[in-house]
Motif scaffolding. Structure first.
Motif, PDB file in Angstrom:
ATOM      1  N   ALA A  73      -8.203 -38.260-118.685  1.00  0.00           N
ATOM      2  CA  ALA A  73      -8.186 -39.684-118.326  1.00  0.00           C
ATOM      3  C   ALA A  73      -7.135 -39.972-117.256  1.00  0.00           C
ATOM      4  N   ALA A  74      -6.026 -39.215-117.282  1.00  0.00           N
ATOM      5  CA  ALA A  74      -4.941 -39.452-116.321  1.00  0.00           C
ATOM      6  C   ALA A  74      -5.370 -39.184-114.888  1.00  0.00           C
ATOM      7  N   TRP A  75      -6.457 -38.462-114.754  1.00  0.00           N
ATOM      8  CA  TRP A  75      -6.978 -38.148-113.428  1.00  0.00           C
ATOM      9  C   TRP A  75      -7.260 -39.395-112.623  1.00  0.00           C
ATOM     10  N   TRP A  76      -7.949 -40.331-113.248  1.00  0.00           N
ATOM     11  CA  TRP A  76      -8.366 -41.543-112.547  1.00  0.00           C
ATOM     12  C   TRP A  76      -7.144 -42.385-112.181  1.00  0.00           C
ATOM     13  N   ALA A  77      -6.116 -42.344-113.018  1.00  0.00           N
ATOM     14  CA  ALA A  77      -4.874 -43.068-112.698  1.00  0.00           C
ATOM     15  C   ALA A  77      -4.218 -42.473-111.458  1.00  0.00           C
ATOM     16  N   ALA A  78      -4.305 -41.150-111.328  1.00  0.00           N
ATOM     17  CA  ALA A  78      -3.730 -40.491-110.159  1.00  0.00           C
ATOM     18  C   ALA A  78      -4.444 -40.929-108.877  1.00  0.00           C
ATOM     19  N   PHE A  79      -5.738 -41.100-108.955  1.00  0.00           N
ATOM     20  CA  PHE A  79      -6.473 -41.547-107.768  1.00  0.00           C
ATOM     21  C   PHE A  79      -6.078 -42.976-107.383  1.00  0.00           C
ATOM     22  N   ARG A  80      -5.774 -43.785-108.390  1.00  0.00           N
ATOM     23  CA  ARG A  80      -5.360 -45.157-108.080  1.00  0.00           C
ATOM     24  C   ARG A  80      -4.040 -45.178-107.311  1.00  0.00           C
ATOM     25  N   GLN A  81      -3.226 -44.128-107.498  1.00  0.00           N
ATOM     26  CA  GLN A  81      -1.987 -44.029-106.732  1.00  0.00           C
ATOM     27  C   GLN A  81      -2.275 -43.883-105.240  1.00  0.00           C
ATOM     28  N   LEU A  82      -3.469 -43.415-104.929  1.00  0.00           N
ATOM     29  CA  LEU A  82      -3.888 -43.261-103.537  1.00  0.00           C
ATOM     30  C   LEU A  82      -4.677 -44.475-103.059  1.00  0.00           C
ATOM     31  N   ASP A  83      -4.633 -45.551-103.878  1.00  0.00           N
ATOM     32  CA  ASP A  83      -5.370 -46.779-103.581  1.00  0.00           C
ATOM     33  C   ASP A  83      -6.874 -46.537-103.550  1.00  0.00           C
ATOM     34  N   ILE A  84      -7.331 -45.646-104.421  1.00  0.00           N
ATOM     35  CA  ILE A  84      -8.745 -45.342-104.555  1.00  0.00           C
ATOM     36  C   ILE A  84      -9.188 -45.681-105.971  1.00  0.00           C
ATOM     37  N   GLU A  85     -10.219 -46.465-106.100  1.00  0.00           N
ATOM     38  CA  GLU A  85     -10.724 -46.849-107.407  1.00  0.00           C
ATOM     39  C   GLU A  85     -11.668 -45.772-107.949  1.00  0.00           C
ATOM     40  N   ALA A  86     -11.510 -45.462-109.223  1.00  0.00           N
ATOM     41  CA  ALA A  86     -12.326 -44.431-109.858  1.00  0.00           C
ATOM     42  C   ALA A  86     -13.815 -44.763-109.739  1.00  0.00           C
ATOM     43  N   TYR A  87     -14.138 -46.042-109.858  1.00  0.00           N
ATOM     44  CA  TYR A  87     -15.540 -46.467-109.767  1.00  0.00           C
ATOM     45  C   TYR A  87     -16.137 -46.045-108.426  1.00  0.00           C
ATOM     46  N   ASP A  88     -15.379 -46.226-107.363  1.00  0.00           N
ATOM     47  CA  ASP A  88     -15.874 -45.880-106.027  1.00  0.00           C
ATOM     48  C   ASP A  88     -16.057 -44.376-105.877  1.00  0.00           C
ATOM     49  N   VAL A  89     -15.144 -43.609-106.485  1.00  0.00           N
ATOM     50  CA  VAL A  89     -15.236 -42.153-106.414  1.00  0.00           C
ATOM     51  C   VAL A  89     -16.494 -41.662-107.110  1.00  0.00           C
ATOM     52  N   VAL A  90     -16.701 -42.134-108.332  1.00  0.00           N
ATOM     53  CA  VAL A  90     -17.845 -41.685-109.128  1.00  0.00           C
ATOM     54  C   VAL A  90     -19.160 -42.108-108.498  1.00  0.00           C
ATOM     55  N   ARG A  91     -19.201 -43.342-108.020  1.00  0.00           N
ATOM     56  CA  ARG A  91     -20.436 -43.835-107.398  1.00  0.00           C
ATOM     57  C   ARG A  91     -20.757 -43.042-106.139  1.00  0.00           C
TER      58      ARG A  91
ATOM     59  N   ALA B  62      -1.060 -36.951 -96.313  1.00  0.00           N
ATOM     60  CA  ALA B  62      -0.241 -37.959 -96.985  1.00  0.00           C
ATOM     61  C   ALA B  62      -0.647 -38.090 -98.448  1.00  0.00           C
ATOM     62  N   GLY B  63      -1.948 -37.942 -98.715  1.00  0.00           N
ATOM     63  CA  GLY B  63      -2.425 -38.018-100.092  1.00  0.00           C
ATOM     64  C   GLY B  63      -1.892 -36.894-100.949  1.00  0.00           C
ATOM     65  N   VAL B  64      -1.847 -35.689-100.399  1.00  0.00           N
ATOM     66  CA  VAL B  64      -1.305 -34.540-101.132  1.00  0.00           C
ATOM     67  C   VAL B  64       0.142 -34.799-101.518  1.00  0.00           C
ATOM     68  N   VAL B  65       0.931 -35.216-100.555  1.00  0.00           N
ATOM     69  CA  VAL B  65       2.358 -35.460-100.797  1.00  0.00           C
ATOM     70  C   VAL B  65       2.553 -36.567-101.827  1.00  0.00           C
ATOM     71  N   LYS B  66       1.786 -37.636-101.706  1.00  0.00           N
ATOM     72  CA  LYS B  66       1.936 -38.765-102.623  1.00  0.00           C
ATOM     73  C   LYS B  66       1.548 -38.384-104.046  1.00  0.00           C
ATOM     74  N   LEU B  67       0.458 -37.653-104.199  1.00  0.00           N
ATOM     75  CA  LEU B  67       0.034 -37.242-105.539  1.00  0.00           C
ATOM     76  C   LEU B  67       1.087 -36.381-106.214  1.00  0.00           C
ATOM     77  N   LEU B  68       1.676 -35.466-105.459  1.00  0.00           N
ATOM     78  CA  LEU B  68       2.641 -34.549-106.048  1.00  0.00           C
ATOM     79  C   LEU B  68       3.976 -35.213-106.345  1.00  0.00           C
ATOM     80  N   THR B  69       4.405 -36.125-105.487  1.00  0.00           N
ATOM     81  CA  THR B  69       5.711 -36.752-105.677  1.00  0.00           C
ATOM     82  C   THR B  69       5.692 -37.899-106.686  1.00  0.00           C
ATOM     83  N   GLU B  70       4.509 -38.476-106.925  1.00  0.00           N
ATOM     84  CA  GLU B  70       4.450 -39.633-107.816  1.00  0.00           C
ATOM     85  C   GLU B  70       3.782 -39.347-109.156  1.00  0.00           C
ATOM     86  N   SER B  71       3.277 -38.121-109.348  1.00  0.00           N
ATOM     87  CA  SER B  71       2.641 -37.810-110.638  1.00  0.00           C
ATOM     88  C   SER B  71       3.696 -37.696-111.728  1.00  0.00           C
ATOM     89  N   ALA B  72       3.368 -38.188-112.909  1.00  0.00           N
ATOM     90  CA  ALA B  72       4.307 -38.196-114.036  1.00  0.00           C
ATOM     91  C   ALA B  72       3.999 -37.042-114.984  1.00  0.00           C
TER      92      ALA B  72
END
Length: 343
Positions: free
Chosen positions: A14-32, A68-78
């Motif tokens: 489930a945390a996957w979709w939260a990580a995408f939101r950190q990139l300003d991407i909505e899970a709904y848009d990804v899946v669709r 930029a997405g790679v760096v942001k995901l790695l630096t902001e993931s909990a």
């Protein structure tokens, strides 16, 4: 294509979709965009490698700058969001131990393999997806390789850099320099394989995050899960699949197959015996099945088929095929498939 293989399953936390939101991407848009059912957002599901790649391709298309997405995901993931299979390596004794644990327990999450080779003054880590002949989405490769380097940085508390990084595909957009600055090395595109090369001396660095008590809790549970996963699989089917994938490189042996499965040769032999077969029999069956498949391809002549099956010469293939089918490959192709004989 092997994406329909019964072992081709990837867990989506489930945390996957939260990580995408950190990139300003909505899970709904990804899946669709990936043309997958929306139920995977609300229910614990497993997807195939093809579906997994489609998700990452969608993210890649929705994101503005991959680097930029790679760096942001790695630096902001909990860390609290990480599954145990990923959390354990971050608390290993040293960088080498961490990489080995990552390679071992990654099997619990996906059919991806990390091939770690130490040679000379370098350590090379090569990525391989077992059930897909399609190239991985570039963004997924960037994330995976950068995560392995980030593992060493977080564990040691040192600003480690890679020796170099080799990628099969170019970055579709964005700032390549930003990715190189993060990795601390040049990124080479157009390579034969996706690989991260580290300084071997860094593997001896101790982890300041080493936590023996936590590992005592996590490791037994992970090992139990790994054992249960392996036992739930048909070892016969698994070995035959690996053999088919390895044939063109020459005749595979049981030692190499056992190593790839992360078990001893004796254990593999016992598992196959329990299922009423042996390695020699599976090698023969794999070659016979592949021979039929290759001969169905009118663009291949029998000499090419012999090579793809790992035979040193065409005559050896002819003799084997006559034992299997009672006829020559060319005649079998003409009679069974309605194709003209191709020498």
């Amino acid at each position: 294509m092997m994406t329909s293989h019964s072992f081709d399953r990837i867990k989506i936390p489930a945390a996957w979709w939260a990580a995408f939101r950190q990139l300003d991407i909505e899970a709904y848009d990804v899946v669709r965009r990936a043309q997958l059912p929306l139920s995977i957002l609300t229910e614990p599901v497993e997807v195939t490698t093809a579906q997994y790649f489609a998700i990452w391709q969608s993210v890649s298309e929705l994101i503005g700058d991959p680097a930029a997405g790679v760096v942001k995901l790695l630096t902001e993931s909990a860390p609290a969001q990480w599954p145990p299979s990923v959390l354990a390596p971050y608390h290993a004794r040293d960088y080498r131990d961490a990489l080995k644990r990552m390679a071992r327990y990654k099997q619990l999450c996906s059919p991806e393999r990390l091939h770690i080779i130490e040679e000379g003054e370098v350590c090379t880590i090569q990525l391989e997806w077992l059930y897909s002949e399609q190239p991985e989405p570039p963004l997924l490769v960037y994330i995976t390789l950068a995560t392995l380097l980030d593992l060493g940085r977080n564990g040691t508390g040192q600003p480690l850099t890679a020796r170099f990084v080799e990628l099969t595909q170019p970055m579709p957009a964005g700032n390549v320099k930003a990715l190189e600055e993060y990795l601390g090395c040049e990124v080479q595109f157009g390579a034969q394989n996706n690989r991260l090369t580290l300084h071997l001396s860094d593997l001896d660095r101790h982890f300041i995050s080493y936590n023996a008590e936590l590992l005592d809790i996590l490791i037994p549970a992970l090992e139990k899960s790994l054992e249960e996963q392996q036992r739930s699989k048909s070892m016969t089917e698994t070995v035959k699949w690996i053999v088919k994938r390895s044939l063109s490189a020459g005749r595979p042996d049981i030692q190499a197959i056992a190593k790839e499965l992360g078990m001893s040769e004796r254990t593999l032999q016992r598992r196959l015996t329990d299922e009423g077969t042996n390695f020699k029999q599976l090698l023969t069956e794999a070659r016979r099945e592949q021979a039929r498949e290759f001969l169905a391809d009118s663009s291949l002549n029998t000499k090419e088929v012999a090579f793809l099956l790992g035979y040193e010469d065409q005559n050896s293939f002819y003799r084997a095929f006559r034992l299997w089918e009672g006829d020559t490959p060319s005649n079998w192709r003409a009679e069974q498939l309605g194709m003209p004989p191709i020498q």
